[in-house]
Design a protein around this motif. Structure first.
Motif, short mmCIF file in Angstrom:
data_model
loop_
_atom_site.label_atom_id
_atom_site.label_comp_id
_atom_site.label_asym_id
_atom_site.label_seq_id
_atom_site.Cartn_x
_atom_site.Cartn_y
_atom_site.Cartn_z
N ARG A 21 47.94 143.96 -38.55
CA ARG A 21 48.13 142.51 -38.63
C ARG A 21 49.34 142.16 -39.47
O ARG A 21 50.10 141.25 -39.17
N GLY A 22 49.48 142.91 -40.57
CA GLY A 22 50.60 142.66 -41.48
C GLY A 22 51.93 142.85 -40.77
O GLY A 22 52.82 142.00 -40.86
N ALA A 25 52.46 140.04 -38.36
CA ALA A 25 52.85 138.81 -39.06
C ALA A 25 54.30 138.89 -39.53
O ALA A 25 55.06 137.93 -39.39
N TYR A 26 54.67 140.06 -40.01
CA TYR A 26 56.03 140.25 -40.49
C TYR A 26 57.03 140.04 -39.36
O TYR A 26 57.99 139.28 -39.48
N GLY A 28 56.58 138.48 -36.62
CA GLY A 28 56.55 137.08 -36.22
C GLY A 28 57.45 136.24 -37.10
O GLY A 28 58.22 135.41 -36.61
N LEU A 29 57.37 136.50 -38.40
CA LEU A 29 58.20 135.74 -39.35
C LEU A 29 59.67 136.01 -39.11
O LEU A 29 60.50 135.10 -39.16
N SER A 156 54.14 128.27 -41.40
CA SER A 156 53.51 129.58 -41.22
C SER A 156 53.70 130.48 -42.43
O SER A 156 52.86 131.34 -42.68
N LYS A 159 50.71 129.70 -44.66
CA LYS A 159 49.34 129.87 -44.16
C LYS A 159 48.83 131.27 -44.48
O LYS A 159 49.58 132.23 -44.46
N THR A 162 49.48 135.06 -43.46
CA THR A 162 50.92 135.29 -43.38
C THR A 162 51.57 135.11 -44.74
O THR A 162 52.56 135.76 -45.05
N ILE A 165 52.23 138.30 -46.66
CA ILE A 165 53.39 139.05 -46.15
C ILE A 165 54.69 138.33 -46.53
O ILE A 165 55.66 138.95 -46.97
#
Lengths: 191, 256
Positions: A21-22, A25-26, A28-29, A156, A159, A162, A165
């Motif tokens: 997940r991390g 999320a990373y 995605g960022l 984001s 949130k 996220t 991260i």
């Protein structure tokens, strides 16, 4: 013995899921931040477009309204100042301020121009005027889009989960483009 | 239960008020006459013309008439519609025309916004001129369909390169108007393109090449378009839907 192995597997799986997940999320960022930066260059493009129009505009006006030296000079100076500020999304405030000053110098010029019917009837001037008007619309559009992607990004990184991260890998909040009074009021270009 | 209904209603009203721009109709079409300014026949004729142009060139011109601009300027509404509806194909070759009719208490408004893919052909200055010279004069006389028909013709010609922006401007500067003006322009074209070719053959390449190559291509395309006209109009053709085109906010607006 058996029990602890099961616990170990469960913890391991959970850890893997967490890392997965991390990473997600990373990534995605990262792409979101890229999006913000790309949109920022669009904003810069349209401001550049406006600055490119100005020399031509100033020259055209000069031919008809030589008495308006002061107003013309103000536009030229504001443009020069705005050209000097280069931003990489860091000092947006300064960039904004300079562009806003240019906007207000331009709108003063457009008011002054009203006194010169010959100039207003000049084909070249009319074209420049509609180009300027179009460019102001583009500026408004790209700025709005910048703020939209900024908002998504800023939301984001705050949130959960996220935010963990984001804090760990140094994703900072991006500055919005504030709607300031001078820039908001695009030069009145009515026929 | 009652509470739920109330909150549902509140959500619904919020959802609708959040979008000031008209919703994209389920059955996508290029002519969206929400303000009902066109007769049924006029609406069909315009739709057919725009659909035909879309199928020939993939350039989408959407017309949207609204009774109320919902506090936006006409150009802002056009830009938002382009964004939300995705007018234009993958080449971002779309245009949105927003029309608000003149009423007793307010001016009529028109705006054209151009997609990224056509903004170099229909520049802001050109869009302004088309509005002032081709759309608004007819609107002033109450001939809305006439203005739309004439104006969209010019926009189409500009995007296909049938004539360039400069030629369009020159035409208006010299005071030519209407179909007569176009005709002279077309004749001039024929003469010039012939001239360019013969000179090039004669060895004066520099003079001949001053006429852009694609212009000649565009003229060829124009005549081909003419022949396929019959085929398309007999079938009627239906609109294939918007293609997700984007625009950067270019264009122009005018009022009367």
């Amino acid at each position: 013995m058996k029990k602890s192995a099961i616990i170990g597997i469960v913890v391991g799986v959970l850890l893997l899921m967490f890392i997965g997940r991390g990473v997600g999320a990373y990534n995605g960022l990262v792409s979101m931040e890229e999006g913000v930066d790309a949109q920022w260059s669009q904003v810069e493009n349209v401001y550049q477009r406006r600055m490119d129009l100005i020399p031509n505009l100033v020259n055209t006006v000069k031919g008809y309204a030589a008495h308006e030296q002061e107003t013309l000079q103000a536009v030229v100076e504001a443009r020069a100042k705005a050209t000097q500020t280069n931003v990489d999304g860091d000092n947006i405030a300064q960039y904004q301020e300079n562009q806003a000053a240019l906007s207000s110098a331009l709108s003063k010029l457009m008011v002054v121009v009203e006194k010169y019917p010959d100039l207003k009837a000049n084909q070249n001037f009319m074209q420049l005027q509609s180009q300027l008007e179009g460019t102001e619309n583009r500026i408004a559009t790209e700025r709005r889009r910048y703020n939209e992607v900024c908002k998504t990004y800023n939301a984001s990184i705050r949130k959960f989960p996220t935010v963990v991260i984001a804090n760990m890998s140094g994703f900072d909040k991006k500055e919005y483009f504030e709607a300031d009074k001078a820039a908001e009021k695009a030069p009145e270009v009515n026929f | 239960m009652k509470k739920n209904i109330i909150s549902l209603l509140m959500v619904l009203t919020l959802a609708t008020s959040a979008f000031a721009i008209p919703q994209k109709p389920k059955q996508e079409r290029l002519v969206n006459d929400f303000a009902q300014v066109l007769s049924g026949n006029e609406e069909r004729a315009l739709e057919q013309k725009l659909v035909r142009f879309d199928s020939q060139t993939s350039t989408q011109i959407a017309f949207v008439s609204v009774k109320d601009l919902e506090g936006l300027s006409a150009i802002e509404m056009a830009i938002r519609i382009m964004e939300e509806w995705g007018v234009g194909g993958s080449k971002d070759n779309g245009m949105v025309i927003v029309f608000k009719p003149k009423t007793a208490s307010s001016n009529g408004q028109i705006a054209i916004t151009t997609g990224y893919g056509v903004e170099h052909l229909v520049t802001d200055a050109l869009a302004k001129q088309v509005i002032e010279y081709d759309f608004i004069p007819s609107f002033r006389q109450g001939d809305i369909f006439g203005g739309l028909d004439k104006g969209t013709d010019v926009l189409m010609s500009l995007t296909t390169g049938e004539f360039t922006g400069q030629q369009y401007l020159d035409k208006h500067q010299s005071g030519g108007s209407g179909i007569g003006g176009f005709f002279t322009l077309f004749v001039l074209f024929l003469i010039f393109s012939g001239f360019g070719r013969s000179r090039r053959v004669g060895g004066f390449g520099s003079r001949g090449s001053s006429l852009p190559f694609w212009l000649l291509m565009g003229m060829g395309g124009g005549s081909r378009g003419g022949s396929s006209f019959g085929n398309f109009s007999s079938g009627g053709g239906s609109f294939g839907g918007f293609g997700g085109g984007m625009g950067g906010g270019g264009g122009a607006s005018g009022s009367w």
